[in-house]
Design a protein around this motif. Structure first.
Motif, PDB file in Angstrom:
ATOM      1  N   TRP A 118       0.711  -1.116  -0.219  1.00 37.47           N
ATOM      2  CA  TRP A 118      -0.401   0.014  -0.347  1.00 37.47           C
ATOM      3  C   TRP A 118       1.270   1.416   0.193  1.00 37.47           C
ATOM      4  N   GLN A 132      -4.061   8.783  -9.890  1.00 40.19           N
ATOM      5  CA  GLN A 132      -3.688   7.777  -9.145  1.00 40.19           C
ATOM      6  C   GLN A 132      -5.213   7.315  -8.597  1.00 40.19           C
ATOM      7  N   THR A 133      -6.266   6.539  -8.241  1.00 41.77           N
ATOM      8  CA  THR A 133      -7.092   7.021  -7.875  1.00 41.77           C
ATOM      9  C   THR A 133      -7.175   5.889  -6.173  1.00 41.77           C
ATOM     10  N   LEU A 134      -7.931   6.013  -5.069  1.00 43.29           N
ATOM     11  CA  LEU A 134      -7.619   5.135  -3.472  1.00 43.29           C
ATOM     12  C   LEU A 134      -7.635   3.337  -4.822  1.00 43.29           C
ATOM     13  N   GLY A 135      -9.121   4.168  -5.030  1.00 45.13           N
ATOM     14  CA  GLY A 135      -9.000   2.415  -5.789  1.00 45.13           C
ATOM     15  C   GLY A 135      -7.832   1.537  -6.585  1.00 45.13           C
ATOM     16  N   GLN A 136      -7.485   2.593  -7.097  1.00 44.67           N
ATOM     17  CA  GLN A 136      -6.481   1.792  -7.919  1.00 44.67           C
ATOM     18  C   GLN A 136      -4.997   1.185  -7.222  1.00 44.67           C
ATOM     19  N   ARG A 137      -5.163   2.252  -6.156  1.00 46.49           N
ATOM     20  CA  ARG A 137      -3.377   1.646  -4.942  1.00 46.49           C
ATOM     21  C   ARG A 137      -4.561   1.109  -4.652  1.00 46.49           C
ATOM     22  N   LEU A 138      -5.517   0.653  -3.921  1.00 46.20           N
ATOM     23  CA  LEU A 138      -5.769  -0.558  -3.092  1.00 46.20           C
ATOM     24  C   LEU A 138      -5.806  -1.719  -4.112  1.00 46.20           C
ATOM     25  N   TRP A 139      -5.812  -1.369  -5.316  1.00 48.28           N
ATOM     26  CA  TRP A 139      -5.833  -3.426  -6.005  1.00 48.28           C
ATOM     27  C   TRP A 139      -4.786  -3.261  -6.821  1.00 48.28           C
TER      28      TRP A 139
END
Length: 580
Positions: A118, A132-139
């Motif tokens: 993360w 960079q979105t939160l979802g991209q970082r999470l995935w």
């Protein structure tokens, strides 16, 4: 009375957990770099270290609760300690242990890897640009963590189906027969815990043994000969004089060094190198005084200055404690090698101790007055924990001979902090086994419990040794008197650890021989450090360590007290510095 005693034991444990949380928080805050802090990394590391230390320090609670059911003076159970009451105590302890061990495994194998990825997935430039979105970082973090999920699944599947050791003819005691489990879920957890301990014991042998030898000696040998305010004032004067002389030389040549004589050019080069050294020294002093940092860091340095004069005494005391622990481990290891009931076939399980063990004796005697044993045990655990930290700082985080990360106060990156926390978690699991089965086996198994070893001609029933104290004997797994089985209740943690070594003897063999490697490495590092001041790898000496050596960290005791007072007040006195 029983409820009051049980509540008091759990209250003490809750207080210790709160202290552990504070210790873990300060430890993480002191070691991480202030310029690159991550809340997720900090929180994960604090939770992980607190959880592991809470698991190890549950042992005195375990011993106190099972020992509270018996009267060590009379060698019998107390009136309220019916079998249902004893079973209720051990069941509640088992639930707590299962929860803590499961949390430890979850943190080590899933949470720490996820937090690492993360943090690595964060792209500051892309985030600021909105790419960079939160979802991209999470995935991205989950994608890499899936490999660790697969490892966890494989470990539990292997443990679920792996064959355990069969009942051996020489195991004619009910205590050991009960440890041979047929429950597949319990078998999987036992195997996973044994595998993690096996990895941890290798790290424990490498890091903790070296740290245990270096930690007390580093306290004895290191103390500054000059206070930070005095050093800062002296450095500022020297830096100003250096720059003034450079200006004079540059004024002669109009900024072109080629016009200077060879003698003046050599002097200018020397002054330039000296200026860089003085600037590094000035930066080191500012860090030492906590300038530009939070109030917690400044308070930490002040507290360190206050206790600096006691470093020598504390180092000597810790050295003695470490030596006693080493002797206790050696005696128990020899006892296991000679008197184990079935040697390697059951993981070198020791039925009862046959050699006097100083640490074990101290804890057994102090356990009669709770929480004295808890205080001693906590000091012992924190000593070994600090030794593990020192070992990681000295050796570094390596892959084979290649150093990947280095652990230093105020300079540890978030990635290094997470990896160091994972290593510490595995080492603390190994520490749990080492203390329970090697350092203090009698204390960890039965504590101060005793039973009345009556003659066979006496009627059975509730044993009573009121009129004959000679018949009171310590509880052990090999006690064949039926009274022992009526009275003695083994601790839950000893049952867990013995179940690992008995069901999977390979783990027990690895644990057993690892203790000898631990003792050998400790001895080598200890003897070496007596003649050589401990330091980090010479190829990567840090600027702060290099400057500390230049300023004479191994100075006389008399000058340490003056330096300490000036560090506490923050004012420089008369330096009187004429060169050592």
């Amino acid at each position: 009375m029983a409820l009051l005693q049980t509540s008091l034991i759990w209250i003490v444990y809750a207080v210790v957990i709160a202290i552990l949380l504070a210790v873990a928080s300060v430890f993480i805050y002191i070691y991480q770099t202030p310029r690159d802090r991550s809340p997720s990394v900090t929180l994960t590391c604090i939770l992980a270290i607190t959880s592991l230390l809470a698991t190890v320090l549950l042992l005195p609670v375990d011993v106190a609760l099972v020992s509270s059911t018996t009267s060590s003076k009379l060698g019998r159970r107390k009136d309220w300690a019916t079998q249902d009451a004893v079973d209720s105590i051990t069941y509640s302890l088992t639930i707590v242990y299962y929860l803590l061990y499961s949390l430890d495994a979850l943190l080590c194998l899933l949470v720490i890897p996820f937090t690492y990825f993360w943090y690595e997935e964060y792209d500051e430039v892309a985030a600021e640009a909105g790419e960079q979105t939160l979802g991209q970082r999470l995935w991205g973090a989950l994608k890499y963590t899936l490999s660790f999920v697969a490892i966890v699944v494989i470990i539990f599947l292997v443990g679920f189906f792996a064959p355990v050791a069969k009942d051996k003819g020489d195991l004619d005691l009910d205590y050991f027969k009960r440890l041979l489990t047929e429950n597949h879920g319990e078998r999987a957890l036992t195997f996973a815990l044994g595998l993690l301990m096996t990895v941890g014991i290798c790290l424990y042998v490498l890091y903790t043994s070296a740290g245990l030898a270096l930690f007390p000696i580093s306290l004895i040998k290191t103390a500054p000969s000059i206070s930070s305010p005095t050093l800062r004032a002296t450095t500022a004067q020297q830096l100003e004089a250096n720059r003034e002389r450079q200006r004079q030389l540059e004024g002669r040549c109009g900024g072109n060094p080629e016009l200077l004589s060879s003698k003046d050019r050599r002097e200018l080069d020397t002054l330039t190198r000296e200026e860089r050294t003085l600037i590094r020294r000035q930066r080191l002093v500012e860090e030492t005084q906590g300038e530009g940092r939070s109030w917690l860091m400044r308070a930490w340095y002040k507290v360190g200055a206050i206790f600096r004069p006691f470093k020598l005494i504390g180092g000597i005391l810790l050295l003695l404690v470490a030596f006693v622990v080493w002797v206790s481990m050696l005696l128990t290891s020899i006892d296991k090698a000679k008197n184990s009931i079935c040697k390697h076939r059951c993981g070198y399980i020791l039925g009862h101790i046959n050699v006097f063990n100083p640490v074990n004796w101290t804890l057994v005697q102090s356990a009669k007055v709770f929480p004295v044993d808890y205080a001693i045990f906590t000091v012992l655990v924190l000593l070994l924990f600090c030794s593990s930290v020192v070992g990681i700082a000295v050796v570094g985080i390596r892959f084979l001979w290649i150093r990947i990360f280095q652990i230093r106060q105020g300079h540890t990156s978030p990635q290094a902090l997470l990896l160091a926390t994972a290593l510490l978690m595995l080492m603390i699991l190994a520490l749990n086994y080492s203390i329970s089965m090697v350092v203090a086996p009698q204390y960890a198994t039965f504590g101060p419990q005793t039973f009345c070893d009556r003659a066979p001609s006496l009627p059975l029933g509730q044993p009573d040794c009121t009129n004959s104290k000679d018949l009171i004997k310590p509880c052990s797994e090999l006690a064949k008197n039926p009274a022992a089985r009526q009275v003695c209740t083994p601790s839950v943690v000893s049952t867990f650890l013995n179940r690992i070594t008995l069901n999977f003897p390979f783990f027990g063999v690895v644990f057993f021989w690892a203790q000898f490697f631990f003792l050998g490495i400790y001895l080598i590092v200890f003897v070496t450090s007596l003649f050589r001041a401990p330091k980090l790898d010479e190829r990567q000496l840090d600027e702060d360590a290099e400057e500390a050596e230049e300023e004479g960290l191994l100075a006389s005791t008399g000058r340490r007290f003056g330096a300490t007072w000036q560090d506490i007040t923050g004012r420089a006195g008369q330096t009187g510095h004429s060169g050592d």
